[in-house]
Write a protein that holds these residues in place. Structure first.
Motif, mmCIF file in Angstrom:
data_model
loop_
_atom_site.group_PDB
_atom_site.id
_atom_site.type_symbol
_atom_site.label_atom_id
_atom_site.label_comp_id
_atom_site.label_asym_id
_atom_site.label_seq_id
_atom_site.Cartn_x
_atom_site.Cartn_y
_atom_site.Cartn_z
ATOM 1 N N SER A 1 1.820 -7.626 -33.547
ATOM 2 C CA SER A 1 0.605 -7.640 -32.715
ATOM 3 C C SER A 1 0.903 -7.891 -31.244
ATOM 4 O O SER A 1 0.495 -8.893 -30.656
ATOM 5 N N ASN A 2 1.650 -6.960 -30.631
ATOM 6 C CA ASN A 2 1.839 -6.917 -29.196
ATOM 7 C C ASN A 2 1.478 -5.508 -28.727
ATOM 8 O O ASN A 2 0.784 -4.779 -29.444
ATOM 9 N N ASN A 3 1.928 -5.124 -27.555
ATOM 10 C CA ASN A 3 1.680 -3.780 -27.025
ATOM 11 C C ASN A 3 2.987 -3.062 -26.711
ATOM 12 O O ASN A 3 3.057 -2.261 -25.781
ATOM 13 N N ILE A 4 4.005 -3.349 -27.479
ATOM 14 C CA ILE A 4 5.335 -2.795 -27.228
ATOM 15 C C ILE A 4 5.341 -1.294 -27.523
ATOM 16 O O ILE A 4 4.958 -0.860 -28.609
ATOM 17 N N ALA A 5 5.764 -0.519 -26.525
ATOM 18 C CA ALA A 5 5.782 0.935 -26.666
ATOM 19 C C ALA A 5 7.182 1.483 -26.868
ATOM 20 O O ALA A 5 7.352 2.555 -27.447
ATOM 21 N N ILE A 6 8.186 0.766 -26.385
ATOM 22 C CA ILE A 6 9.569 1.260 -26.438
ATOM 23 C C ILE A 6 10.496 0.137 -26.901
ATOM 24 O O ILE A 6 10.380 -0.998 -26.446
ATOM 25 N N ILE A 7 11.391 0.477 -27.802
ATOM 26 C CA ILE A 7 12.436 -0.448 -28.229
ATOM 27 C C ILE A 7 13.729 -0.037 -27.546
ATOM 28 O O ILE A 7 14.159 1.109 -27.663
ATOM 29 N N PRO A 8 14.374 -0.932 -26.797
ATOM 30 C CA PRO A 8 15.592 -0.548 -26.079
ATOM 31 C C PRO A 8 16.728 -0.205 -27.038
ATOM 32 O O PRO A 8 16.799 -0.716 -28.158
ATOM 33 N N GLN A 9 17.609 0.661 -26.593
ATOM 34 C CA GLN A 9 18.750 1.058 -27.418
ATOM 35 C C GLN A 9 19.641 -0.127 -27.744
ATOM 36 O O GLN A 9 20.295 -0.147 -28.796
ATOM 37 N N ALA A 10 19.623 -1.133 -26.869
ATOM 38 C CA ALA A 10 20.466 -2.314 -27.083
ATOM 39 C C ALA A 10 20.031 -3.135 -28.288
ATOM 40 O O ALA A 10 20.738 -4.074 -28.677
ATOM 41 N N ILE A 11 18.887 -2.774 -28.919
ATOM 42 C CA ILE A 11 18.448 -3.504 -30.106
ATOM 43 C C ILE A 11 19.522 -3.441 -31.189
ATOM 44 O O ILE A 11 19.662 -4.337 -32.025
ATOM 45 N N GLY A 12 20.323 -2.377 -31.154
ATOM 46 C CA GLY A 12 21.362 -2.207 -32.162
ATOM 47 C C GLY A 12 22.483 -3.220 -32.073
ATOM 48 O O GLY A 12 23.312 -3.314 -32.981
ATOM 49 N N ASN A 13 22.513 -3.996 -30.985
ATOM 50 C CA ASN A 13 23.570 -4.992 -30.803
ATOM 51 C C ASN A 13 23.252 -6.328 -31.469
ATOM 52 O O ASN A 13 24.086 -7.228 -31.451
ATOM 53 N N LEU A 14 22.041 -6.460 -32.038
ATOM 54 C CA LEU A 14 21.689 -7.685 -32.757
ATOM 55 C C LEU A 14 22.287 -7.597 -34.162
ATOM 56 O O LEU A 14 21.583 -7.432 -35.163
ATOM 57 N N VAL A 15 23.590 -7.734 -34.239
ATOM 58 C CA VAL A 15 24.318 -7.423 -35.464
ATOM 59 C C VAL A 15 24.020 -8.382 -36.604
ATOM 60 O O VAL A 15 24.261 -8.063 -37.773
ATOM 61 N N LYS A 16 23.466 -9.576 -36.296
ATOM 62 C CA LYS A 16 23.165 -10.546 -37.344
ATOM 63 C C LYS A 16 21.719 -10.485 -37.807
ATOM 64 O O LYS A 16 21.331 -11.207 -38.738
ATOM 65 N N LEU A 17 20.910 -9.634 -37.190
ATOM 66 C CA LEU A 17 19.474 -9.591 -37.478
ATOM 67 C C LEU A 17 19.219 -9.157 -38.925
ATOM 68 O O LEU A 17 19.744 -8.139 -39.374
ATOM 69 N N GLN A 18 18.395 -9.928 -39.634
ATOM 70 C CA GLN A 18 18.048 -9.628 -41.025
ATOM 71 C C GLN A 18 16.589 -9.240 -41.196
ATOM 72 O O GLN A 18 16.266 -8.503 -42.129
ATOM 73 N N SER A 19 15.693 -9.738 -40.331
ATOM 74 C CA SER A 19 14.264 -9.424 -40.428
ATOM 75 C C SER A 19 13.741 -9.039 -39.058
ATOM 76 O O SER A 19 13.933 -9.781 -38.089
ATOM 77 N N LEU A 20 13.073 -7.880 -38.983
ATOM 78 C CA LEU A 20 12.490 -7.397 -37.735
ATOM 79 C C LEU A 20 11.073 -6.922 -38.020
ATOM 80 O O LEU A 20 10.862 -6.013 -38.828
ATOM 81 N N ASP A 21 10.100 -7.561 -37.371
ATOM 82 C CA ASP A 21 8.690 -7.216 -37.560
ATOM 83 C C ASP A 21 8.124 -6.688 -36.249
ATOM 84 O O ASP A 21 7.955 -7.430 -35.286
ATOM 85 N N LEU A 22 7.833 -5.384 -36.212
ATOM 86 C CA LEU A 22 7.240 -4.729 -35.053
ATOM 87 C C LEU A 22 5.894 -4.119 -35.407
ATOM 88 O O LEU A 22 5.444 -3.152 -34.770
ATOM 89 N N SER A 23 5.230 -4.670 -36.400
ATOM 90 C CA SER A 23 3.935 -4.156 -36.829
ATOM 91 C C SER A 23 2.888 -4.365 -35.743
ATOM 92 O O SER A 23 2.990 -5.275 -34.922
ATOM 93 N N ASP A 24 1.869 -3.514 -35.751
ATOM 94 C CA ASP A 24 0.739 -3.639 -34.827
ATOM 95 C C ASP A 24 1.184 -3.648 -33.375
ATOM 96 O O ASP A 24 0.891 -4.572 -32.614
ATOM 97 N N ASN A 25 1.901 -2.601 -32.982
ATOM 98 C CA ASN A 25 2.288 -2.405 -31.595
ATOM 99 C C ASN A 25 1.879 -0.993 -31.172
ATOM 100 O O ASN A 25 0.984 -0.399 -31.786
ATOM 101 N N ALA A 26 2.522 -0.466 -30.145
ATOM 102 C CA ALA A 26 2.169 0.867 -29.634
ATOM 103 C C ALA A 26 3.371 1.807 -29.698
ATOM 104 O O ALA A 26 3.508 2.709 -28.875
ATOM 105 N N LEU A 27 4.220 1.618 -30.682
ATOM 106 C CA LEU A 27 5.446 2.412 -30.793
ATOM 107 C C LEU A 27 5.147 3.863 -31.155
ATOM 108 O O LEU A 27 4.399 4.140 -32.092
ATOM 109 N N GLN A 28 5.747 4.780 -30.412
ATOM 110 C CA GLN A 28 5.645 6.196 -30.724
ATOM 111 C C GLN A 28 6.974 6.773 -31.205
ATOM 112 O O GLN A 28 7.011 7.871 -31.757
ATOM 113 N N ILE A 29 8.034 6.025 -30.976
ATOM 114 C CA ILE A 29 9.368 6.485 -31.372
ATOM 115 C C ILE A 29 10.246 5.271 -31.655
ATOM 116 O O ILE A 29 10.091 4.223 -31.036
ATOM 117 N N ILE A 30 11.138 5.414 -32.612
ATOM 118 C CA ILE A 30 12.139 4.394 -32.932
ATOM 119 C C ILE A 30 13.501 4.971 -32.588
ATOM 120 O O ILE A 30 13.873 6.048 -33.077
#
Length: 364
Positions: free
Chosen positions: A74-103
């Protein structure tokens, strides 16, 4: 508000907190305090639900390298940066209820990811790189604009629950049948016209929801003892706007369901009163607290039936209590074991050729 935010982050840094809760802070930008100097190398869980964020910083992984859970619901995030892939330890990612048009494809680099939630965005397609998430167990992409799912999704060998309700899916990749651990598949409210013929062949797949796919006229035989739902609950497509009827019992007033007002001729389908009563009671009460339910209001024999629907109508998505597929999933293997043991149980038989329903009783 800014002073409280600064104090919360300052204390988290001083005491080296592993969890940081920044929900409901009315944030328009990612807090710079989290990214100063060395950042928060010790932080593992960051909660930033229900703010007004529109983007994430490029150096997020550099400043918060040990994140294992990131909640941005529940934010207004429209773009996820490419650097998201560097969170190598990430196990849970919740981007529900945003404004994403592309992953971005870089999401496939999150090799430790186990839970990914992208529901209620504006996604028209998903990257094939999702198939690189070999540890992924839960994927929720419901309420988007998807017309298809990535074929490489079958490479997510740990996937157990796939939810893609309320999209525009017309078919499913047959490769999904190869997922060895898939236990629950939910594709309600799409545009499905058919399902892969070997869907359900896996012993692991036990729960398949295909409610409210109006063009889906038949099911693979392997799903006959696994699908939860039915081919319509009997509700009229349109009910005339007339005065609401109610039934008064002492101090309790219960509104009558719309089916009572919709019956007009001998050819109309009439549901059992028991089914109608279960639906109206289930909709009217909060079933997390049943202390107020006295035997006068609800017979004890019906209490558990009303609390636990057997399935959902594929036309209107309403819960159903006494009419289901002739073969349901094995109750003995679920939390509902023993709940629906009754003398007379009503079932609905589905006829694919004539698209009709027949109701009959089984005496037990």
């Amino acid at each position: 508000m800014a002073a409280e935010l600064h104090a919360a982050i300052f204390m988290a840094k001083q005491e080296r907190h592993k969890n940081l809760f920044l929900n409901y802070r009315n944030l328009n930008n990612f807090p710079v305090e989290l990214l100063r100097d060395e950042g928060m190398q010790f932080l593992e869980r960051l909660f930033m639900k229900r703010n007004s964020l529109t983007s994430l910083p490029e150096n997020l992984a550099q400043k918060l390298p040990n994140l294992i859970e990131l909640y941005l619901h529940s934010n207004n995030i429209a773009i996820i940066p490419q650097a998201i892939g560097n969170l190598v330890k990430l196990q849970s990612l919740d981007l529900s209820d945003n404004a994403l048009q592309i992953i971005c494809p870089e999401i496939g680099q999150l090799r430790s990811l186990r839970h990914l939630r992208l529901a209620n965005n504006q996604l028209k397609f998903l990257p094939q790189e999702l198939g690189d998430l070999r540890e992924l167990e839960t994927l929720d992409v419901s309420t988007n604009l998807l017309r298809t799912l990535p074929e490489r999704l079958h490479q997510c060998l740990s996937l157990q629950c796939l939810t893609a309700d309320r999209n525009m899916l017309q078919c499913l990749p047959r490769q999904l049948c190869l997922l060895p651990d898939l236990n629950e598949l939910s594709m309600a409210a799409n545009c499905l016209t058919s399902l892969p013929l070997d869907m359900g062949r896996s012993m692991e797949l036990q729960f398949v929801f295909v409610d409210n796919n109006t063009h889906l006229k038949a099911l693979p035989s392997y799903l006959y003892n696994k699908v939860i739902g039915c081919s319509g609950c009997g509700l009229a497509g349109q009910v005339s706007d007339v005065k609401q009827l109610c039934l008064t019992l002492g101090d309790v007033t219960v509104p009558l369901p719309s089916e009572v007002k919709a019956i007009g001729s001998e050819t109309d389908s009439v549901l059992p009163l028991e089914e109608l009563a279960c639906r109206i009671l289930h909709a009217a009460h909060n079933w997390t607290d049943v202390k107020f339910l006295t035997p006068f209001l609800l017979p004890k024999s019906l209490l558990e039936v009303v609390r636990c629907p057997l399935g959902h109508c594929h036309r209107c998505s309403q819960p159903m209590f006494t009419i289901v597929y002739t073969k349901l999933f094995p109750l003995r293997e679920t939390a509902l074991a023993g709940v629906h043991k009754r003398t007379t149980v009503s079932f609905v038989a589905y006829c694919c050729s004539s698209q009709c329903l027949r109701t009959f009783d089984l005496q037990g």
